[in-house]
Design a protein around this motif. Structure first.
Motif, PDB file in Angstrom:
ATOM      1  N   SER A  47      10.521 -28.180  -2.118  1.00 21.81           N
ATOM      2  CA  SER A  47       9.499 -28.257  -1.068  1.00 21.81           C
ATOM      3  C   SER A  47       8.127 -27.887  -1.608  1.00 21.81           C
ATOM      4  CB  SER A  47       9.876 -27.352   0.104  1.00 21.81           C
ATOM      5  OG  SER A  47       9.952 -26.004  -0.295  1.00 21.81           O
ATOM      6  N   THR A  48       8.059 -26.957  -2.575  1.00 25.26           N
ATOM      7  CA  THR A  48       6.765 -26.618  -3.177  1.00 25.26           C
ATOM      8  C   THR A  48       6.275 -27.769  -4.040  1.00 25.26           C
ATOM      9  OG1 THR A  48       7.399 -24.283  -3.190  1.00 25.26           O
ATOM     10  CG2 THR A  48       5.542 -24.905  -4.568  1.00 25.26           C
ATOM     11  N   GLY A  49       7.175 -28.423  -4.753  1.00 22.64           N
ATOM     12  CA  GLY A  49       6.775 -29.589  -5.538  1.00 22.64           C
ATOM     13  C   GLY A  49       6.213 -30.702  -4.671  1.00 22.64           C
ATOM     14  N   ASP A  50       6.753 -30.876  -3.469  1.00 24.39           N
ATOM     15  CA  ASP A  50       6.250 -31.916  -2.564  1.00 24.39           C
ATOM     16  C   ASP A  50       4.812 -31.649  -2.129  1.00 24.39           C
ATOM     17  OD1 ASP A  50       8.666 -33.220  -2.696  1.00 24.39           O
ATOM     18  OD2 ASP A  50       9.430 -32.427  -0.802  1.00 24.39           O
ATOM     19  N   LEU A  51       4.378 -30.399  -2.200  1.00 20.12           N
ATOM     20  CA  LEU A  51       3.016 -30.061  -1.801  1.00 20.12           C
ATOM     21  C   LEU A  51       1.977 -30.571  -2.795  1.00 20.12           C
ATOM     22  CD1 LEU A  51       3.567 -26.366  -0.665  1.00 20.12           C
ATOM     23  CD2 LEU A  51       2.991 -28.287   0.833  1.00 20.12           C
ATOM     24  N   ALA A  52       2.388 -30.856  -4.024  1.00 20.88           N
ATOM     25  CA  ALA A  52       1.420 -31.291  -5.031  1.00 20.88           C
ATOM     26  C   ALA A  52       0.686 -32.552  -4.598  1.00 20.88           C
ATOM     27  CB  ALA A  52       2.130 -31.522  -6.368  1.00 20.88           C
ATOM     28  N   ALA A  53       1.384 -33.439  -3.884  1.00 20.77           N
ATOM     29  CA  ALA A  53       0.743 -34.682  -3.451  1.00 20.77           C
ATOM     30  C   ALA A  53      -0.361 -34.428  -2.433  1.00 20.77           C
ATOM     31  CB  ALA A  53       1.784 -35.639  -2.875  1.00 20.77           C
ATOM     32  N   VAL A  54      -0.296 -33.297  -1.726  1.00 24.82           N
ATOM     33  CA  VAL A  54      -1.367 -32.964  -0.777  1.00 24.82           C
ATOM     34  C   VAL A  54      -2.668 -32.702  -1.533  1.00 24.82           C
ATOM     35  CG1 VAL A  54      -2.110 -31.330   0.993  1.00 24.82           C
ATOM     36  CG2 VAL A  54       0.291 -32.025   0.865  1.00 24.82           C
ATOM     37  N   LEU A  55      -2.560 -32.082  -2.702  1.00 26.82           N
ATOM     38  CA  LEU A  55      -3.751 -31.782  -3.508  1.00 26.82           C
ATOM     39  C   LEU A  55      -4.217 -32.979  -4.311  1.00 26.82           C
ATOM     40  CD1 LEU A  55      -2.818 -28.231  -4.865  1.00 26.82           C
ATOM     41  CD2 LEU A  55      -4.105 -28.827  -2.801  1.00 26.82           C
ATOM     42  N   GLY A  56      -3.367 -33.993  -4.458  1.00 29.88           N
ATOM     43  CA  GLY A  56      -3.750 -35.155  -5.236  1.00 29.88           C
ATOM     44  C   GLY A  56      -3.953 -34.798  -6.698  1.00 29.88           C
ATOM     45  N   PRO A  57      -4.890 -35.456  -7.383  1.00 28.02           N
ATOM     46  CA  PRO A  57      -5.118 -35.159  -8.808  1.00 28.02           C
ATOM     47  C   PRO A  57      -5.521 -33.724  -9.075  1.00 28.02           C
ATOM     48  CG  PRO A  57      -6.209 -37.205  -8.156  1.00 28.02           C
ATOM     49  CD  PRO A  57      -5.731 -36.561  -6.902  1.00 28.02           C
TER      50      PRO A  57
END
Length: 588
Positions: A345-355
């Protein structure tokens, strides 16, 4: 001197929530750029490959070591729940600091608290209270912390002790440890092992071999090494338990320690999620806006996953005190599920930050650091598989005898009720029952009495029916398995059943917390009473089980997102305990 069966006390000089708040005050505001244990300073230390400056002296001044020594032995440990909450506060700042200065010693000391005689317990307590550290040396960190004695062999002596040869697996903190817990197989080839408690002062001068920090197997930011022996005479009184009982000693001790580090890992996931929330609320360039459907979904899903994990951990750790005869399956479930769920679930948050998730400055760097820390937290894939292996053989018996029994006592789901003493003699490697799982059929039988109406009530009742039906289906498959044929159980099908069990156990824990938790003590009025979080949490379990999730509901989604945003803005933790970061009153 107290015996191990007398560890703990129902009375605490200072309530656990107040002790966590006191530690938070010492740790300071994580957003203060001048705080040596704030996010900026910790991130800078991480880039240098060091622990944050002043972190260890601060924890010593607070008396963190006393928190892992039982009260009758001169420390403040009365319940494992309090010890893990204190270390979770450190993990929120820095995993390496928490591991090197707390969790490694706690996990190692469990062996002495559970299996040591009076002299061994007193010796371990003195070592820790005098500022020493303890390390366990039979978990092979190169391969996921699985059970391993490395190449260490013991030639037992009739009068006790024996002759030690060989080399241990990699040990975090080896250069700094004042004591070690080792597992050595007997040299006569009979397959037996003995567990040893050794003081560094007794070891040969060259026994501790340091590992280069540039070695591929090195532990990031912690000194590591291994022990090597050549016909070294082991001092009498070093064997924990009876000679040859090392495997049982290790398994019973692991039963206690399995959920402890996953509970601390919630702190890393907590900080990662708050970092993402802060970036979204600040409208940082390149970050998905708060109106983005993906951002909202990822944030609320991560929040719900954290609550799922914390509910399972709460029930599991408290069961070690309240229902130790049943705890083996729950501790294995927590070890298998929690860290992996937090990593996903923490890894899925990376897409919220984008690059910007790849950047190292500010909150982006803090997110990336804690995501990286989560990837290094045990058990790892092999350790998780080992935990599943302890579950599979127990499922046929439990499915036949326990899953329709009476549910556990409400105290299993409390975040504040005092705990009875930990009694290691009551621990059983094969659970005698499984009352946690009985929460699901009991809730199904009392659907009309559930304290919620309207659309939320309809959604929750549908979820309870679906999960109870899934438990019945799991029970049918488990009852069809042979109880004694381990070869027939250790199959992909058996492991898949155990995976489903871990998720249903988490769902049962969530229901238990909602029905019986300390809702009147919340700082955030009504959040745990609101079924929004429970429906979201159970929905995350259903998603992982491949079951249909409840239809999206705007009110529930907004309630969950609003709670996460409010906690972030007010500087409060996102776990069940709703702690004010940097000190002050807590929610529990």
């Amino acid at each position: 001197m107290t015996r191990s069966s007398d560890i703990g006390s129902l009375s605490e000089a200072v309530p656990s929530a107040d002790r966590v708040a006191a530690l938070e005050r010492r740790l300071g505001d994580p957003l203060d750029p001048g705080n040596p244990l704030g996010h900026a300073a910790v991130l800078a230390a991480d880039r240098r490959g060091e622990l944050p400056l002043g972190g260890e002296p601060l924890l010593d001044a607070f008396g963190l070591r006393e928190e892992i020594v039982p009260q009758p032995l001169g420390g403040r440990l009365t319940g494992l729940d309090t010890a893990t909450q204190l270390l979770r506060a450190v993990f929120r700042r820095d995993f390496a600091l928490g591991r090197g200065h707390g969790s490694a010693s706690l996990v190692s000391a469990v062996f002495a608290w559970c299996h040591g005689n009076e002299e061994q317990q007193a010796r371990t307590a003195r070592l820790l209270l005098d500022g020493g550290r303890l390390s366990v040396a039979f978990q092979n960190m190169s391969y996921g912390n699985e059970f391993s004695s490395g190449d260490l062999t013991l030639t037992p002596a009739p009068q006790g002790g024996g002759m030690l040869d060989g080399r241990t697996p990699l040990i975090a903190n080896a250069p700094l440890a004042a004591g070690f817990v080792l597992l050595a197989r007997h040299a006569d080839g009979d397959g037996a092992h003995s567990a040893l408690l050794l003081d560094r002062a007794d070891l040969p001068p060259d026994a501790v071999r340091l590992l280069s920090p540039y070695d591929a197997t090195a532990v990031r930011r912690l000194p590591a090494g291994f022990l090597e022996f050549d016909r070294w005479p082991v001092p009498a009184g070093s064997v924990l338990g009876a000679p040859g009982d090392g495997t049982a000693v290790a398994l019973r001790s692991l039963q206690v320690s399995r959920p402890l580090v996953p509970s601390m890992a919630v702190g890393c996931a907590d900080t990662a999620l708050r970092s993402v929330l802060a970036a979204v609320l600040e409208r940082a360039p390149g970050v998905r806006p708060p109106t983005s459907r993906y951002a909202r979904r990822a944030i609320t899903s991560s929040f719900a996953d954290m609550l799922v994990c914390d509910c399972l951990l709460l029930a599991t750790i408290r069961s070690l005190h309240l229902l130790p005869e049943e705890s083996s399956v729950w501790t294995a479930a927590a070890m298998c599920l929690v860290v992996r769920m937090l990593q996903q679930s923490t890894g899925d948050l990376a897409a919220v930050l984008g690059p910007r998730a790849l950047q190292e400055e500010g909150g982006f760097g803090t997110f990336r650091k804690h995501l990286r820390d989560l990837s290094e937290i045990p058990p790892g894939p092999i350790g998780a598989a080992a935990a599943l292996a302890t579950l599979v053989p127990q499922l046929p018996f439990l499915a036949r005898t326990s899953w329709t029994a009476a549910p556990p006592p409400p105290g299993l789901f409390s975040v504040s009720a005092p705990l009875p003493p930990l009694d290691p003699a009551r621990l059983d490697l094969a659970a005698g029952g499984d009352t946690l799982m009985a929460v699901l059929p009991h809730a199904e039988q009392t659907l009309d009495a559930l304290p919620v109406a309207g659309p939320d009530g309809e959604a929750l009742r549908s979820q309870v029916r679906a999960l109870a039906a899934e438990l019945r289906a799991l029970g049918e498959e488990c009852r069809a398995l042979p109880e004694q044929d381990l070869a027939a159980l250790a199959t992909p099908h058996g492991y898949a059943l155990a995976e489903r069990y871990t998720l249903l156990a988490a769902a049962a824990a969530c229901l238990g917390v909602w029905l019986h938790g300390d809702r009147e003590q919340e700082q955030e009025a009504g959040f745990l009473s609101d079924p929004a979080w429970l429906i979201a949490a159970l929905g995350r379990v259903q998603f992982r089980l491949g079951l249909p999730e409840p239809a999206a509901d705007a009110r529930r989604g907004e309630a969950l997102l609003a709670a996460a945003v409010e906690r972030c803005v007010q500087g409060r933790s996102l776990d069940l305990y709703d702690v004010l970061l940097g000190g002050g009153p807590t929610a529990a």
